[in-house]
Design a protein around this motif. Structure first.
Motif, mmCIF file in Angstrom:
data_model
loop_
_atom_site.group_PDB
_atom_site.id
_atom_site.type_symbol
_atom_site.label_atom_id
_atom_site.label_comp_id
_atom_site.label_asym_id
_atom_site.label_seq_id
_atom_site.Cartn_x
_atom_site.Cartn_y
_atom_site.Cartn_z
ATOM 1 N N VAL A 64 10.498 -59.839 5.332
ATOM 2 C CA VAL A 64 10.088 -58.673 4.531
ATOM 3 C C VAL A 64 8.770 -58.890 3.804
ATOM 4 O O VAL A 64 8.233 -57.944 3.205
ATOM 5 N N LYS A 65 8.253 -60.098 3.847
ATOM 6 C CA LYS A 65 7.020 -60.413 3.130
ATOM 7 C C LYS A 65 5.892 -59.501 3.602
ATOM 8 O O LYS A 65 5.699 -59.298 4.798
ATOM 9 N N GLY A 66 5.185 -58.913 2.641
ATOM 10 C CA GLY A 66 4.095 -58.009 2.968
ATOM 11 C C GLY A 66 4.513 -56.558 3.094
ATOM 12 O O GLY A 66 3.668 -55.665 3.116
ATOM 13 N N ARG A 67 5.816 -56.309 3.182
ATOM 14 C CA ARG A 67 6.311 -54.933 3.296
ATOM 15 C C ARG A 67 7.136 -54.515 2.080
ATOM 16 O O ARG A 67 7.137 -53.358 1.683
ATOM 17 N N PHE A 68 7.873 -55.460 1.507
ATOM 18 C CA PHE A 68 8.731 -55.184 0.347
ATOM 19 C C PHE A 68 8.105 -55.776 -0.911
ATOM 20 O O PHE A 68 7.470 -56.838 -0.866
ATOM 21 N N THR A 69 8.340 -55.097 -2.031
ATOM 22 C CA THR A 69 7.866 -55.588 -3.324
ATOM 23 C C THR A 69 8.983 -55.490 -4.343
ATOM 24 O O THR A 69 9.551 -54.410 -4.530
ATOM 25 N N ILE A 70 9.282 -56.599 -4.988
ATOM 26 C CA ILE A 70 10.286 -56.599 -6.048
ATOM 27 C C ILE A 70 9.573 -56.543 -7.395
ATOM 28 O O ILE A 70 8.506 -57.135 -7.569
ATOM 29 N N SER A 71 10.166 -55.804 -8.335
ATOM 30 C CA SER A 71 9.609 -55.724 -9.677
ATOM 31 C C SER A 71 10.763 -55.609 -10.655
ATOM 32 O O SER A 71 11.907 -55.400 -10.261
ATOM 33 N N ARG A 72 10.448 -55.736 -11.934
ATOM 34 C CA ARG A 72 11.511 -55.725 -12.937
ATOM 35 C C ARG A 72 11.082 -54.990 -14.191
ATOM 36 O O ARG A 72 9.904 -54.832 -14.491
ATOM 37 N N GLU A 73 12.080 -54.539 -14.929
ATOM 38 C CA GLU A 73 11.907 -54.067 -16.293
ATOM 39 C C GLU A 73 12.850 -54.903 -17.134
ATOM 40 O O GLU A 73 14.070 -54.824 -16.951
#
Length: 120
Positions: A64-73
């Motif tokens: 998934v590298k380069g296609r998915f992005t994880i982020s947080r609050e």
């Protein structure tokens, strides 16, 4: 006790995008990391992405590298998974998990999962 709830799954055409959300509630003080895993029919659950709570370092599987992005609050113990350029092989149930400092080794609590289906 901690409750983990995912949302945002659905049906999308190949090449499209989806955004998954995950919120953890309850005794979440001492969160070490949160992560996404997925499981396709007939396959074992596999790691997708994770984010460390202190510092925000992110990790991705090669698929998934380069296609998915994880982020947080940090407020609300919420993470997101932005999935772009989805492929048929991304079809799976996606699970969110939380790793707590005071918990056992590995991820301590898991959500029920949200279905992502990619069609041609």
């Amino acid at each position: 006790q901690v409750t983990v709830v995912e949302s945002g799954g659905g049906l999308v055409q190949a090449g499209g995008s989806l955004r998954l959300s995950c919120s953890a509630s309850g005794r979440t003080a001492g969160t070490n990391a949160m992560a996404w895993f997925r499981q396709s029919p007939g396959k074992e659950r596999e790691f997708v992405s994770s984010i460390r709570w202190s510092g925000g370092t992110t990790y991705y599987s090669d698929s998934v590298k380069g296609r998915f992005t994880i982020s947080r609050e940090k407020v609300g113990n919420t993470i997101y998974l932005q999935m772009n350029n989805l492929k048929l092989e991304d079809t799976a149930v996606y699970y969110c998990a939380i790793d707590l400092v005071w918990g056992r080794s590995g991820y301590d609590y898991w959500g029920q999962g949200t279905q992502v289906t990619v069609s041609s």
